[in-house]
Design an enzyme around this catalytic site. Structure first.
Site, mmCIF file in Angstrom:
data_model
loop_
_atom_site.group_PDB
_atom_site.id
_atom_site.type_symbol
_atom_site.label_atom_id
_atom_site.label_comp_id
_atom_site.label_asym_id
_atom_site.label_seq_id
_atom_site.Cartn_x
_atom_site.Cartn_y
_atom_site.Cartn_z
ATOM 1 C CE LYS A 40 -0.285 -0.195 5.045
ATOM 2 N NZ LYS A 40 -1.059 -0.747 6.168
ATOM 3 N NE ARG A 134 -6.918 0.180 10.964
ATOM 4 C CZ ARG A 134 -5.660 0.019 10.523
ATOM 5 N NH1 ARG A 134 -4.820 1.032 10.494
ATOM 6 N NH2 ARG A 134 -5.242 -1.181 10.141
ATOM 7 C CG HIS A 164 -4.199 -4.390 11.902
ATOM 8 N ND1 HIS A 164 -3.108 -5.017 11.342
ATOM 9 C CD2 HIS A 164 -3.821 -3.106 12.079
ATOM 10 C CE1 HIS A 164 -2.123 -4.148 11.186
ATOM 11 N NE2 HIS A 164 -2.521 -2.971 11.628
ATOM 12 N NE ARG A 220 -2.880 -7.793 7.752
ATOM 13 C CZ ARG A 220 -3.519 -8.312 8.807
ATOM 14 N NH1 ARG A 220 -4.165 -9.469 8.699
ATOM 15 N NH2 ARG A 220 -3.527 -7.685 9.959
ATOM 16 C CE1 TYR A 264 11.844 32.319 3.258
ATOM 17 C CE2 TYR A 264 12.101 29.938 3.052
ATOM 18 C CZ TYR A 264 11.812 31.166 2.490
ATOM 19 O OH TYR A 264 11.479 31.236 1.171
ATOM 20 C CB CYS A 311 13.621 26.329 2.058
ATOM 21 S SG CYS A 311 14.863 27.291 2.910
ATOM 22 C CG MET A 312 8.461 24.195 -1.366
ATOM 23 S SD MET A 312 7.450 25.197 -2.456
ATOM 24 C CE MET A 312 6.362 26.003 -1.306
ATOM 25 C CG ASP A 313 11.604 24.188 -3.729
ATOM 26 O OD1 ASP A 313 10.781 23.275 -3.840
ATOM 27 O OD2 ASP A 313 11.323 25.400 -3.838
#
Ligand SMILES: *Cc1c(COP(=O)(O)O)cnc(C)c1O
Length: 381
Positions: A40, A134, A164, A220, A264, A311-313
Site C-alpha cells: 500500500k 478501527r 489487525h 501481512r 527563514y 525550505c520548500m526546495d
C-alpha cells in the site's frame, strides 16, 4: 531517465535487498505461513509496481493495498496473484472490484450488506475487530459474527477472515496479554466457521509474524520487507536492512561569519566562522520541516548537522568539520556510507514519528531509481 536530471534529489531502491529481506523474513516465520506483501501507499514510497513485480518473480502470490486505485494499478502492471484491499472502497466502484478480480475487505456489517445487495459474487475477506476499534465486525459478538460470516459465504465469494493487532510491537506484559487476547478472539470465530474451509486466516503484521503464532496461514509483511523497524527499540532479524536510500547533492558552499544568521526566520545564529553547504531538497520533496536545526545528513562519510529551517526546495548544513566539500558532491539524506548510516528510523526518532511516515512522505517529485545486481535478460544473450 538521464543521470544528469536525477542528480538533484533522488531515491535508490535496491531490489536485491527487498528480495533478501523477504527471504530472511520467510526463514523466521512458521513454515505453515505464506507471506502477503503489503504494498500500500506505493509500497511505503518504494514503488508498488516495481516491488510487487520483483516479489512476483520470486513466487509471491499475495499482495495487500489500501484502496482500489492501488489495486487496479497493480493489475494493469501485470500482477496476477491475490490483491486484497485492506480498507474502504466506495460503493460506486464495486463493479471494478469484480472486473479486476480484486479481493475487498468487508469493513462493517452495513458494508457487507451493500456488497451482497450488488448481486455479484465479489471476492472478499471479512475484517474482524478484536480490539483496535478501527474497522471490522465486532469479534466480541461471536454468534452474530458467525451468522454474518455464513451469510457472506452464501452470497459472496468469501475467501477469508482477518484481524489487525495494535500493540504487537510492544514488549511489556500488559500489551503481550492484549495481543494474545486479540488472537484468541480471532481464533474463537475461525473455530466456529471451520466447516466453511475458508482459504485464508490472518492476524499478523510484520512484527507479529516474528513474535506470535496462531492458526493463521498468511502473514501481512509490510515495514520489515523494506528493512525498517515496526518500533525503534526492536532489533530486526540478522541481515534485514533498509532497501531505500535518499540522495541529493551540494548546490553551493559558502563561508558565514559571526553575527550572521541562516535561513527563514533567522533561527540559526552563527557565533563562529563556519562553512555552510546548501542542498537542493526541501519539504516539497517530503523532507520534513521538523528537521529544521535538528536533523543531519552524511557527506563524505561524515555527519553534517542541519542549520536553519528546511525550505520548500532547499536546506543548509554545517560542513565546517568536513574537508574538501564542494558543489556537486553527493549527500546522503537516508542511507549508508563508509560504515556510517542514517536510516528512516533514525530520522523518525529525531522528530518523534515512525520510519513508516518518513518513507511514505518522500514526494513523487523525487525520482526512484531501481538497482539490482542480477543480470537483465538483454545482458545475458
Ligand atoms: C499496513 C498494514 C499491515 C502492515 O503492517 P506493517 O507493520 O508494515 O508490517 C498489515 N495489516 C494491515 C491491516 C495494515 O493496514
Amino acid at each position: 531517465m538521464k543521470q544528469s536530471y536525477l542528480r538533484r534529489s533522488w531515491v535508490e531502491v535496491n531490489l536485491d535487498v527487498i528480495e533478501s529481506n523477504y527471504k530472511i523474513y520467510k526463514n523466521n516465520i512458521s513454515e505453515n505461513s505464506e507471506v502477503m506483501a503489503v504494498v500500500k501507499a506505493d509500497a511505503y514510497g518504494h514503488g508498488d509496481v516495481e516491488i510487487a513485480t520483483c516479489l512476483q518473480n520470486i513466487g509471491v502470490n499475495y499482495f495487500a493495498v489500501s484502496n482500489i486505485l492501488e489495486a487496479i494499478k497493480l493489475r494493469d502492471a501485470g500482477i496476477k496473484g491475490e490483491v486484497l484491499i485492506l480498507g474502504y472502497t466506495p460503493l460506486i466502484m464495486l463493479q471494478q472490484l469484480f472486473d479486476y478480480d480484486i479481493t475487498q475487505a468487508i469493513i462493517s456489517k452495513e458494508y457487507g450488506l451493500e456488497l451482497m445487495k450488488f448481486g455479484l459474487p465479489i471476492k472478499c475477506q471479512i475484517a474482524l475487530d478484536t480490539g483496535m476499534n478501527r474497522i471490522g465486525i465486532d469479534a466480541d459478538n461471536v454468534n452474530e459474527c458467525e451468522i454474518f460470516i455464513r451469510e457472506c459465504h452464501k452470497k459472496l465469494h468469501l475467501d477469508g477472515l482477518f484481524t489487525h493487532l495494535c500493540v504487537a510491537d510492544e514488549v511489556d506484559e500488559c500489551n503481550i496479554r492484549f495481543t494474545k487476547l486479540q488472537i484468541k478472539k480471532f481464533e474463537n470465530i475461525t473455530e466456529k466457521v471451520k466447516d466453511l474451509d475458508l482459504k485464508y486466516r490472518h492476524c499478523a503484521n510484520s512484527v507479529a509474524g516474528l513474535k506470535y503464532e496462531g492458526m493463521e496461514n498468511l502473514i501481512r509483511l509490510g515495514i520489515i520487507l523494506y528493512g525498517l523497524k515496526p518500533s525503534y527499540e526492536m532489533t530486526l532479524p540478522n541481515g534485514i536492512t533498509p532497501a531505500l536510500s535518499w540522495k541529493s547533492v551540494i548546490s553551493m558552499v559558502k563561508t558565514v561569519y559571526p553575527g550572521e544568521t541562516i535561513g527563514y526566520g533567522c533561527t540559526y545564529y552563527v557565533d563562529e566562522e563556519m562553512k555552510v553547504a546548501t542542498i537542493p531538497t526541501g519539504y516539497a520533496d517530503g523532507y520534513n520541516r521538523m528537521l529544521s536545526n535538528e536533523g543531519k545528513v552524511l557527506i563524505h562519510g561524515q555527519e553534517a548537522p542541519i542549520v536553519g529551517r528546511i525550505c520548500m526546495d532547499q536546506f543548509m548544513v554545517d560542513v565546517s568539520k568536513i574537508s574538501d566539500v564542494k558543489a556537486e558532491d553527493e549527500v546522503i539524506l537516508l542511507g549508508e556510507i563508509e560504515n556510517i548510516k542514517f536510516t528512516a528510523d533514525d530520522m523518525a526518532k529525531i522528530i518523534g514519528t515512525i520510519g513508516y511516515e518518513i518513507v511514505c512522505n518522500i514526494s513523487k517529485r523525487v525520482p526512484r531509481l531501481y538497482i539490482t545486481n542480477k543480470l537483465c535478460k538483454q545482458d545475458i544473450q
